[in-house]
Design a protein around this motif. Structure first.
Motif, mmCIF file in Angstrom:
data_model
loop_
_atom_site.group_PDB
_atom_site.id
_atom_site.type_symbol
_atom_site.label_atom_id
_atom_site.label_comp_id
_atom_site.label_asym_id
_atom_site.label_seq_id
_atom_site.Cartn_x
_atom_site.Cartn_y
_atom_site.Cartn_z
ATOM 1 N N GLY A 315 0.806 -1.216 0.000
ATOM 2 C CA GLY A 315 0.000 0.000 0.000
ATOM 3 C C GLY A 315 0.835 1.261 0.000
ATOM 4 O O GLY A 315 0.386 2.316 -0.473
ATOM 5 N N LYS A 316 2.050 1.153 0.521
ATOM 6 C CA LYS A 316 2.964 2.307 0.533
ATOM 7 C C LYS A 316 3.804 2.376 -0.742
ATOM 8 O O LYS A 316 4.623 3.279 -0.899
ATOM 9 C CB LYS A 316 3.869 2.241 1.769
ATOM 10 N N GLY A 317 3.629 1.375 -1.607
ATOM 11 C CA GLY A 317 4.346 1.391 -2.870
ATOM 12 C C GLY A 317 5.612 0.576 -2.896
ATOM 13 O O GLY A 317 6.401 0.667 -3.844
ATOM 14 N N ALA A 318 5.859 -0.258 -1.874
ATOM 15 C CA ALA A 318 7.080 -1.066 -1.828
ATOM 16 C C ALA A 318 7.025 -2.163 -2.881
ATOM 17 O O ALA A 318 5.997 -2.823 -3.059
ATOM 18 C CB ALA A 318 7.251 -1.675 -0.444
ATOM 19 N N THR A 319 8.134 -2.375 -3.578
ATOM 20 C CA THR A 319 8.209 -3.369 -4.648
ATOM 21 C C THR A 319 9.552 -4.081 -4.602
ATOM 22 O O THR A 319 10.495 -3.608 -3.972
ATOM 23 C CB THR A 319 8.048 -2.700 -6.031
ATOM 24 N N PRO A 320 9.662 -5.237 -5.282
ATOM 25 C CA PRO A 320 10.962 -5.893 -5.399
ATOM 26 C C PRO A 320 11.939 -4.979 -6.141
ATOM 27 O O PRO A 320 11.508 -4.139 -6.930
ATOM 28 C CB PRO A 320 10.639 -7.152 -6.228
ATOM 29 N N PRO A 321 13.246 -5.122 -5.920
ATOM 30 C CA PRO A 321 13.871 -6.158 -5.109
ATOM 31 C C PRO A 321 14.003 -5.818 -3.632
ATOM 32 O O PRO A 321 14.344 -6.688 -2.845
ATOM 33 C CB PRO A 321 15.261 -6.274 -5.744
ATOM 34 N N LEU A 322 13.734 -4.556 -3.235
ATOM 35 C CA LEU A 322 13.947 -4.201 -1.825
ATOM 36 C C LEU A 322 12.898 -4.805 -0.917
ATOM 37 O O LEU A 322 13.159 -5.059 0.260
ATOM 38 C CB LEU A 322 13.974 -2.679 -1.666
ATOM 39 N N PHE A 323 11.680 -5.037 -1.448
ATOM 40 C CA PHE A 323 10.647 -5.664 -0.624
ATOM 41 C C PHE A 323 10.076 -6.873 -1.347
ATOM 42 O O PHE A 323 9.784 -6.811 -2.546
ATOM 43 C CB PHE A 323 9.510 -4.693 -0.309
ATOM 44 N N ALA A 324 9.926 -7.980 -0.612
ATOM 45 C CA ALA A 324 9.311 -9.182 -1.179
ATOM 46 C C ALA A 324 8.671 -9.992 -0.065
ATOM 47 O O ALA A 324 9.156 -9.999 1.080
ATOM 48 C CB ALA A 324 10.340 -10.025 -1.917
ATOM 49 N N TYR A 325 7.573 -10.669 -0.395
ATOM 50 C CA TYR A 325 6.852 -11.513 0.564
ATOM 51 C C TYR A 325 6.597 -12.865 -0.089
ATOM 52 O O TYR A 325 6.085 -12.935 -1.204
ATOM 53 C CB TYR A 325 5.535 -10.838 0.960
ATOM 54 N N TYR A 326 6.965 -13.937 0.620
ATOM 55 C CA TYR A 326 6.786 -15.292 0.108
ATOM 56 C C TYR A 326 5.979 -16.121 1.102
ATOM 57 O O TYR A 326 6.249 -16.084 2.317
ATOM 58 C CB TYR A 326 8.147 -15.970 -0.113
ATOM 59 N N THR A 327 4.994 -16.857 0.586
ATOM 60 C CA THR A 327 4.249 -17.797 1.426
ATOM 61 C C THR A 327 4.554 -19.218 0.973
ATOM 62 O O THR A 327 4.909 -19.459 -0.189
ATOM 63 C CB THR A 327 2.734 -17.544 1.346
ATOM 64 N N TYR A 328 4.400 -20.160 1.896
ATOM 65 C CA TYR A 328 4.733 -21.554 1.656
ATOM 66 C C TYR A 328 3.533 -22.405 2.069
ATOM 67 O O TYR A 328 3.259 -22.550 3.273
ATOM 68 C CB TYR A 328 5.991 -21.937 2.444
#
Length: 459
Positions: A315-328
């Motif tokens: 929502g704040k505009g964070a994007t890869p490569p500095l921000f990433a979220y992974y689910t398993y």
């Protein structure tokens, strides 16, 4: 089948004979005031409290040095004093260590409430696909207040002082230990500090990323982010009403915050400040580099904690490569169940698109360094890492000194004689006034990817 009157009556009789536990039970304790949504002023007060803290270590000691027989790592038990008690940590030296070398620092944050173990310190990366951490990183692992360092045969058992104080005070102790290491181990590179934490340590890792500008990147495994969630409130309620709960986060809130408040040991305002200080969601910022990993089958810290952090950051505009979220999908509360996360963590913390060889050289981002830091009379600021060569600068490099409120109090131009640009600062503002003891920040305005340097003036 149709429900005739006789059948409906028989059902009513049968239902009336069910055990009382089958019906909803009214809560015995009212926690609505504690769990009311946090106001903006309350969140700001917590942030101000964090900014005003000065976790400064004293009495640094190398307590014991040894070699782990199973892995061959050289390890140390170290200590410092903070707030009147002794705090312990463990160090793991890289296999390629040399007295003339320069080594990146990995801050390793354990989970749970049983302390730091030698096994975790030496084997946390046993399943990682390459030996970059083992070969190149100085690993710095703190204990948390009141818990032991279980150092096995090479280090023995050491117990940190103080009262248990998760989670933001855990961050204070970690920041102090990091400062002590950077001051006393000249081979540790203050321009390359990264963090890995899980569970309780995952929450502390969030706090460290928020509060310590020395941290370049942070990888988090299933860290709690929001203690206002329904499952936490219900778990705390159950703990207070029955003496037990299956919700570990609710148990911590009940034992350390809600219980003392209800017993009159702390005020509602103090209880809410403590609860809000455990939360990280209200403080997340787009510029904080984060990589988050969470198993969808986690029953200790529900995956919703990371999903909400992802939602806030996106929502704040964070994007890869500095921000990433992974689910398993098959992942639980166990790093070994997060299939493939090791390579992602490795690539992220090494800041490389791929690791091409074992022991590959670790890049060092361009960053400001201050020495000494903490300081008394003055300090020298210098640019280190790629792009630090003064010949590559197309224009003079200006550093802004900002106070804890973000106000610019001094501008300094770094000079270069063909080497890294540097400049001495006497601790005074633009008007020549000596600054008071406390925290300030050196910033490279407009230089993308360069984190502020946190400067500590002792007096």
């Amino acid at each position: 089948m149709a429900w005739n009157p006789l059948r409906r009556a028989l059902c009513a009789v049968a239902c009336s004979m069910l055990p009382a536990a089958a019906a909803p039970v009214a809560a015995q304790t009212d926690l609505s005031a504690l769990f009311a949504p946090a106001a903006a002023a309350e969140v700001a007060a917590v942030a101000q409290d964090w900014a005003g803290r000065l976790p400064t270590p004293t009495e640094w000691k190398v307590v014991r040095t040894g070699v782990d027989a199973a892995t061959g790592f050289t390890v140390q038990a170290v200590s410092h004093e903070i707030e009147g008690f002794t705090h312990y940590g463990g160090l793991r030296y890289p296999r390629l260590w040399s007295e003339q070398g320069r080594f990146p620092v990995l801050v390793l944050l354990h989970g749970g409430f049983d302390g730091l173990t030698l096994d975790f310190l030496v084997n946390f990366d046993a399943n990682f696909p390459a030996a970059a951490f083992a070969d190149s990183f100085l690993v710095v692992a703190p204990t948390f207040r009141s818990e032991p360092l279980n150092g096995g045969q090479p280090l023995g058992i050491r117990n940190s002082g103080g009262e248990p104080s998760p989670f933001d005070r855990d961050c204070d102790d970690t920041m102090a230990l990091l400062t002590a290491v950077l001051l006393n181990i000249p081979q540790a590179d203050p321009g390359y500090v990264v963090v890995l934490g899980g569970s309780r340590g995952g929450n502390v890792a969030y706090h460290l990323a928020l509060r310590d500008p020395r941290v370049r990147r942070t990888a988090i495994r299933y860290g709690p982010t929001d203690f206002f969630m329904d499952h936490v409130r219900l778990g705390a309620q159950e703990r207070l009403d029955t003496g037990d709960t299956g919700d570990s986060l609710g148990r911590e809130v009940a034992d350390r915050i809600a219980g003392p408040w209800l017993a009159g040991q702390i005020t509602l305002e103090q209880a809410r400040q403590a609860l809000i200080s455990w939360c990280v969601l209200p403080h997340l910022r787009i510029e904080i580099p984060l990589q988050i990993h969470h198993g969808e089958r986690d029953t200790v810290v529900p995956v919703l904690h990371s999903a909400r952090a992802d939602s806030v950051m996106q929502g704040k505009g964070a994007t890869p490569p500095l921000f990433a979220y992974y689910t398993y999908p098959q992942g639980s509360h166990d790093p070994d169940s997060l299939d493939g996360h090791e390579q992602r963590v490795l690539d992220y913390l090494l800041e490389l698109p791929a690791l091409t060889e074992v022991g590959a050289a670790v890049p060092r981002p361009a960053a400001l360094r201050g020495w000494p830091n903490p300081f008394t009379g003055g300090t020298t600021l210098a640019l280190t890492g790629p792009g630090a060569d003064g010949k590559a600068l197309a224009a003079p490099l200006t550093v802004e000194i900002r106070d804890a409120r973000g106000r610019t109090v001094r501008r300094l131009e770094l000079a270069s004689a063909g080497g890294p640009p540097s400049r001495s600062w006497d601790g005074r503002d633009a008007a020549g006034r000596a600054g008071a003891a406390g925290v300030s920040f050196a910033v490279l305005p407009g230089r993308r990817g360069s984190a502020p340097l946190r400067l500590v003036r002792l007096r």
